[in-house]
Design an enzyme around this catalytic site. Structure first.
Site, mmCIF file in Angstrom:
data_model
loop_
_atom_site.group_PDB
_atom_site.id
_atom_site.type_symbol
_atom_site.label_atom_id
_atom_site.label_comp_id
_atom_site.label_asym_id
_atom_site.label_seq_id
_atom_site.Cartn_x
_atom_site.Cartn_y
_atom_site.Cartn_z
ATOM 1 N N HIS A 1 0.820 -1.212 0.000
ATOM 2 C CA HIS A 1 0.000 0.000 0.000
ATOM 3 C C HIS A 1 0.857 1.266 0.000
ATOM 4 O O HIS A 1 1.969 1.273 0.514
ATOM 5 C CB HIS A 1 -0.899 0.031 1.247
ATOM 6 C CG HIS A 1 -1.740 -1.200 1.392
ATOM 7 N ND1 HIS A 1 -1.943 -1.802 2.607
ATOM 8 C CD2 HIS A 1 -2.413 -1.943 0.491
ATOM 9 C CE1 HIS A 1 -2.725 -2.860 2.448
ATOM 10 N NE2 HIS A 1 -3.017 -2.971 1.166
ATOM 11 N N LYS B 1 6.954 6.438 6.550
ATOM 12 C CA LYS B 1 6.459 5.624 7.660
ATOM 13 C C LYS B 1 7.628 5.130 8.499
ATOM 14 O O LYS B 1 8.695 4.828 7.977
ATOM 15 C CB LYS B 1 5.706 4.397 7.147
ATOM 16 C CG LYS B 1 4.467 4.699 6.354
ATOM 17 C CD LYS B 1 3.848 3.402 5.849
ATOM 18 C CE LYS B 1 2.633 3.683 4.999
ATOM 19 N NZ LYS B 1 2.074 2.427 4.451
ATOM 20 N N TYR C 1 2.721 2.050 13.744
ATOM 21 C CA TYR C 1 3.090 2.873 12.595
ATOM 22 C C TYR C 1 3.099 4.348 12.977
ATOM 23 O O TYR C 1 2.158 4.822 13.612
ATOM 24 C CB TYR C 1 2.022 2.792 11.498
ATOM 25 C CG TYR C 1 1.823 1.490 10.807
ATOM 26 C CD1 TYR C 1 2.217 1.338 9.485
ATOM 27 C CD2 TYR C 1 1.186 0.422 11.429
ATOM 28 C CE1 TYR C 1 1.985 0.159 8.804
ATOM 29 C CE2 TYR C 1 0.955 -0.761 10.764
ATOM 30 C CZ TYR C 1 1.360 -0.886 9.452
ATOM 31 O OH TYR C 1 1.126 -2.063 8.790
ATOM 32 N N ASP D 1 -6.486 -6.755 -1.527
ATOM 33 C CA ASP D 1 -5.063 -6.846 -1.855
ATOM 34 C C ASP D 1 -4.808 -7.833 -2.999
ATOM 35 O O ASP D 1 -3.897 -7.633 -3.800
ATOM 36 C CB ASP D 1 -4.247 -7.243 -0.627
ATOM 37 C CG ASP D 1 -4.106 -6.094 0.374
ATOM 38 O OD1 ASP D 1 -4.525 -4.962 0.069
ATOM 39 O OD2 ASP D 1 -3.570 -6.348 1.468
#
Length: 180
Positions: free
Chosen positions: A62, A72, A132, A168
């Protein structure tokens, strides 16, 4: 804390320096000064966690497009995962290449993924929880992805894929994704 550069520009493994005694251990998990010295962002707009059940479960790959592209910082707080970044930056010499780092709660290591890279992971334990930090808030209208099982990527996932979301499974192949 050490930032270990990987062979995709801007991608780092973050290793902790633990200080232990009879009471337990202490480690700094983020330091704005260390990140700034490496030219990395020091402000996080959003923090999230995900829990994944089932060894071999695959999530990703993603990303978010500009103007909400995000870097990230990801760490396992429970279990272990094979965590992967895929370079999608237009003009990058490593475009279409991926690098993976095994994140382990016990080791406390993390992966820093720069803007313009997709992210995904496979669980190596029955349960894995990830924390995250994101430099931009989630914007569903700018979300995209690449199918993690696209043969063009050449990703050697360490375990047979036990579970993958319907969404996905139907993400586009690398050749069908516009560079970021």
């Amino acid at each position: 804390m050490k930032l270990i550069p990987q062979d995709i520009d801007g991608l780092y493994e973050v290793q902790l320096t633990r200080h232990s005694d009879s009471r337990g251990a202490f480690a700094r998990t983020f330091c704005a000064e260390v990140f700034a010295q490496a030219g990395l962002p020091t402000n996080w707009a959003q923090m999230n966690m995900s829990q994944t059940i089932g060894e071999g479960t695959l999530r990703g790959l993603h990303f978010q497009r500009a103007p909400m592209a995000e870097a990230k910082l990801i760490r396992a707080t429970q279990g272990r995962v094979f965590d992967l970044a895929l370079d999608l930056r237009e003009g990058s010499p490593t475009f279409g290449q991926s690098r993976a780092i095994t994140l382990c709660a016990e080791a406390g290591n993390a992966i820093y993924i720069p803007e313009g890279c997709a992210h995904g992971f496979q669980t190596l334990t029955e349960t894995a929880t990830l924390h995250y930090c994101h430099t931009a808030p989630y914007a569903p209208e700018l979300e995209g992805g690449v199918r993690a099982t696209d043969p063009e990527l050449g990703i050697d996932w360490p375990l047979p894929i036990a579970l993958m979301s319907e969404r996905d499974q139907h993400l586009p192949a690398l050749l069908d994704v516009r560079p970021l």
